[in-house]
Design a protein around this motif. Structure first.
Motif, PDB file in Angstrom:
ATOM      1  N   ALA A 147       1.238   1.348   7.780  1.00  0.00           N
ATOM      2  CA  ALA A 147       1.797   2.093   6.657  1.00  0.00           C
ATOM      3  C   ALA A 147       1.080   3.427   6.539  1.00  0.00           C
ATOM      4  CB  ALA A 147       1.657   1.295   5.363  1.00  0.00           C
ATOM      5  N   ALA A 148       1.857   4.494   6.381  1.00  0.00           N
ATOM      6  CA  ALA A 148       1.296   5.834   6.234  1.00  0.00           C
ATOM      7  C   ALA A 148       1.815   6.449   4.946  1.00  0.00           C
ATOM      8  CB  ALA A 148       1.674   6.701   7.420  1.00  0.00           C
ATOM      9  N   ALA A 149       0.928   7.155   4.264  1.00  0.00           N
ATOM     10  CA  ALA A 149       1.286   7.812   3.019  1.00  0.00           C
ATOM     11  C   ALA A 149       0.812   9.260   3.052  1.00  0.00           C
ATOM     12  CB  ALA A 149       0.640   7.090   1.833  1.00  0.00           C
ATOM     13  N   GLN A 150       1.476  10.092   2.265  1.00  0.00           N
ATOM     14  CA  GLN A 150       1.098  11.494   2.136  1.00  0.00           C
ATOM     15  C   GLN A 150       0.938  11.807   0.664  1.00  0.00           C
ATOM     16  OE1 GLN A 150       3.355  14.418   1.135  1.00  0.00           O
ATOM     17  NE2 GLN A 150       1.607  15.766   1.390  1.00  0.00           N
ATOM     18  N   ALA A 151      -0.197  12.351   0.304  1.00  0.00           N
ATOM     19  CA  ALA A 151      -0.448  12.754  -1.075  1.00  0.00           C
ATOM     20  C   ALA A 151      -0.922  14.204  -1.045  1.00  0.00           C
ATOM     21  CB  ALA A 151      -1.502  11.857  -1.709  1.00  0.00           C
ATOM     22  N   PRO A 152      -0.153  15.118  -1.621  1.00  0.00           N
ATOM     23  CA  PRO A 152      -0.578  16.520  -1.616  1.00  0.00           C
ATOM     24  C   PRO A 152      -2.009  16.676  -2.127  1.00  0.00           C
ATOM     25  CG  PRO A 152       1.660  16.336  -2.456  1.00  0.00           C
ATOM     26  CD  PRO A 152       1.122  14.940  -2.328  1.00  0.00           C
ATOM     27  N   ALA A 153      -2.727  17.626  -1.566  1.00  0.00           N
ATOM     28  CA  ALA A 153      -4.141  17.818  -1.893  1.00  0.00           C
ATOM     29  C   ALA A 153      -4.374  18.061  -3.380  1.00  0.00           C
ATOM     30  CB  ALA A 153      -4.709  18.977  -1.069  1.00  0.00           C
ATOM     31  N   ASP A 154      -3.389  18.599  -4.069  1.00  0.00           N
ATOM     32  CA  ASP A 154      -3.553  18.870  -5.490  1.00  0.00           C
ATOM     33  C   ASP A 154      -2.865  17.829  -6.382  1.00  0.00           C
ATOM     34  OD1 ASP A 154      -0.988  19.622  -4.779  1.00  0.00           O
ATOM     35  OD2 ASP A 154      -1.046  21.544  -5.846  1.00  0.00           O
ATOM     36  N   ALA A 155      -2.499  16.677  -5.814  1.00  0.00           N
ATOM     37  CA  ALA A 155      -1.844  15.609  -6.579  1.00  0.00           C
ATOM     38  C   ALA A 155      -2.823  14.492  -6.887  1.00  0.00           C
ATOM     39  CB  ALA A 155      -0.659  15.047  -5.795  1.00  0.00           C
ATOM     40  N   SER A 156      -2.703  13.933  -8.063  1.00  0.00           N
ATOM     41  CA  SER A 156      -3.543  12.785  -8.422  1.00  0.00           C
ATOM     42  C   SER A 156      -2.997  11.526  -7.755  1.00  0.00           C
ATOM     43  CB  SER A 156      -3.546  12.600  -9.944  1.00  0.00           C
ATOM     44  OG  SER A 156      -2.290  12.098 -10.376  1.00  0.00           O
ATOM     45  N   ALA A 157      -3.787  10.486  -7.773  1.00  0.00           N
ATOM     46  CA  ALA A 157      -3.337   9.201  -7.213  1.00  0.00           C
ATOM     47  C   ALA A 157      -2.121   8.686  -7.975  1.00  0.00           C
ATOM     48  CB  ALA A 157      -4.471   8.180  -7.251  1.00  0.00           C
ATOM     49  N   GLY A 158      -2.015   9.017  -9.233  1.00  0.00           N
ATOM     50  CA  GLY A 158      -0.878   8.597 -10.036  1.00  0.00           C
ATOM     51  C   GLY A 158       0.424   9.297  -9.661  1.00  0.00           C
ATOM     52  N   GLU A 159       0.322  10.350  -8.852  1.00  0.00           N
ATOM     53  CA  GLU A 159       1.501  11.101  -8.437  1.00  0.00           C
ATOM     54  C   GLU A 159       1.975  10.739  -7.037  1.00  0.00           C
ATOM     55  OE1 GLU A 159       1.336  15.440 -10.116  1.00  0.00           O
ATOM     56  OE2 GLU A 159      -0.698  14.851  -9.485  1.00  0.00           O
ATOM     57  N   MET A 160       1.482   9.659  -6.488  1.00  0.00           N
ATOM     58  CA  MET A 160       1.899   9.268  -5.142  1.00  0.00           C
ATOM     59  C   MET A 160       3.388   8.957  -5.108  1.00  0.00           C
ATOM     60  SD  MET A 160      -1.285   7.054  -3.683  1.00  0.00           S
ATOM     61  CE  MET A 160      -0.561   6.916  -2.057  1.00  0.00           C
ATOM     62  N   PHE A 161       4.000   9.168  -3.965  1.00  0.00           N
ATOM     63  CA  PHE A 161       5.430   8.945  -3.800  1.00  0.00           C
ATOM     64  C   PHE A 161       5.748   7.451  -3.789  1.00  0.00           C
ATOM     65  CE2 PHE A 161       4.614  13.021  -1.598  1.00  0.00           C
ATOM     66  CZ  PHE A 161       5.336  13.841  -2.455  1.00  0.00           C
ATOM     67  N   ALA A 162       6.824   7.087  -4.461  1.00  0.00           N
ATOM     68  CA  ALA A 162       7.240   5.685  -4.547  1.00  0.00           C
ATOM     69  C   ALA A 162       7.492   5.095  -3.165  1.00  0.00           C
ATOM     70  CB  ALA A 162       8.491   5.564  -5.418  1.00  0.00           C
ATOM     71  N   GLY A 163       8.053   5.876  -2.251  1.00  0.00           N
ATOM     72  CA  GLY A 163       8.324   5.382  -0.903  1.00  0.00           C
ATOM     73  C   GLY A 163       7.063   5.004  -0.165  1.00  0.00           C
ATOM     74  N   ASP A 164       5.983   5.765  -0.372  1.00  0.00           N
ATOM     75  CA  ASP A 164       4.714   5.450   0.286  1.00  0.00           C
ATOM     76  C   ASP A 164       4.124   4.153  -0.245  1.00  0.00           C
ATOM     77  OD1 ASP A 164       4.937   7.731   1.814  1.00  0.00           O
ATOM     78  OD2 ASP A 164       3.541   8.906   0.598  1.00  0.00           O
ATOM     79  N   LEU A 165       4.205   3.966  -1.550  1.00  0.00           N
ATOM     80  CA  LEU A 165       3.704   2.717  -2.134  1.00  0.00           C
ATOM     81  C   LEU A 165       4.560   1.537  -1.691  1.00  0.00           C
ATOM     82  CD1 LEU A 165       2.819   4.073  -5.683  1.00  0.00           C
ATOM     83  CD2 LEU A 165       1.261   3.652  -3.752  1.00  0.00           C
ATOM     84  N   GLU A 166       5.866   1.763  -1.556  1.00  0.00           N
ATOM     85  CA  GLU A 166       6.750   0.709  -1.046  1.00  0.00           C
ATOM     86  C   GLU A 166       6.375   0.364   0.396  1.00  0.00           C
ATOM     87  OE1 GLU A 166       9.638  -2.235  -1.002  1.00  0.00           O
ATOM     88  OE2 GLU A 166       8.609  -1.240  -2.640  1.00  0.00           O
TER      89      GLU A 166
END
Length: 184
Positions: A147-166
């Motif tokens: 599983a791979a996820a992308q979180a913009p450098a200026d985004a908090s953990a709470g702003e992660m994309f739903a698809g990545d968590l899925e």
């Protein structure tokens, strides 16, 4: 259900959030590697007792964090005794860039699992690669070995994309299903 451990390091909380999704999907226990690269008390014993181990770390500078590498190097004791042989293994990672060389981190996890004589479990989910696909679709990055996820450098953990968590939940579920099927 077979006993699964998610062992991970998280630098800024994004990988921890992904680890929670993986653990939720697998019905697994999580063990966090601390900022000094150490496991909590009882961590090694829990890994020894596990039937499946899922590795997680952020991708920094083209590979897993040094804290995860310290854990990997310390796993030479179970390697020497071959006590993790035939366990199921899988992995997940997150980085700020869409590519960010996440595949290198997943490959690192794969090779660590192979060193231990383990059996690797990939994501097993088709990519969301149509024009209509968005970052909130599962496997929008299109990885297969984990599983791979992308979180913009200026985004908090709470702003992660739903698809990545899925993706994390899908990986966890697949490990749990295969462990049950194999009687691991």
């Amino acid at each position: 259900m077979p006993h699964t451990i998610v062992v991970y390091h998280s630098g800024y909380g994004h990988t921890q959030r992904l680890a929670q999704a993986v653990a939720e999907g697998a019905g697994a226990q999580s063990i966090a590697i601390d900022a000094d690269g150490n496991l909590p008390e009882g961590g090694w014993e829990a890994l020894q007792a596990a039937q499946a181990i899922i590795f997680g770390a952020p991708t920094y500078m083209g590979g897993p964090s040094w804290q995860f590498k310290k854990f990997a190097d310390a796993s030479s004791k179970p390697w020497f005794s071959q006590s993790w042989k035939d366990k199921l293994f899988a992995g997940f990672t997150c980085s700020a860039s869409v590519n960010g060389d996440k595949q290198v981190t997943l490959d690192y996890f794969f090779h660590l699992a192979m060193q231990h004589g383990g059996l690797w479990v990939g994501l097993g989910h088709l990519p969301s690669n149509t024009k209509a696909a968005t970052r909130n679709d599962a496997n929008w990055i299109g990885t297969f070995s984990g599983a791979a996820a992308q979180a913009p450098a200026d985004a908090s953990a709470g702003e992660m994309f739903a698809g990545d968590l899925e993706n994390g939940r899908i990986l966890g579920q697949r490990v749990a299903q295969l462990a049950a099927r194999l009687g691991a």
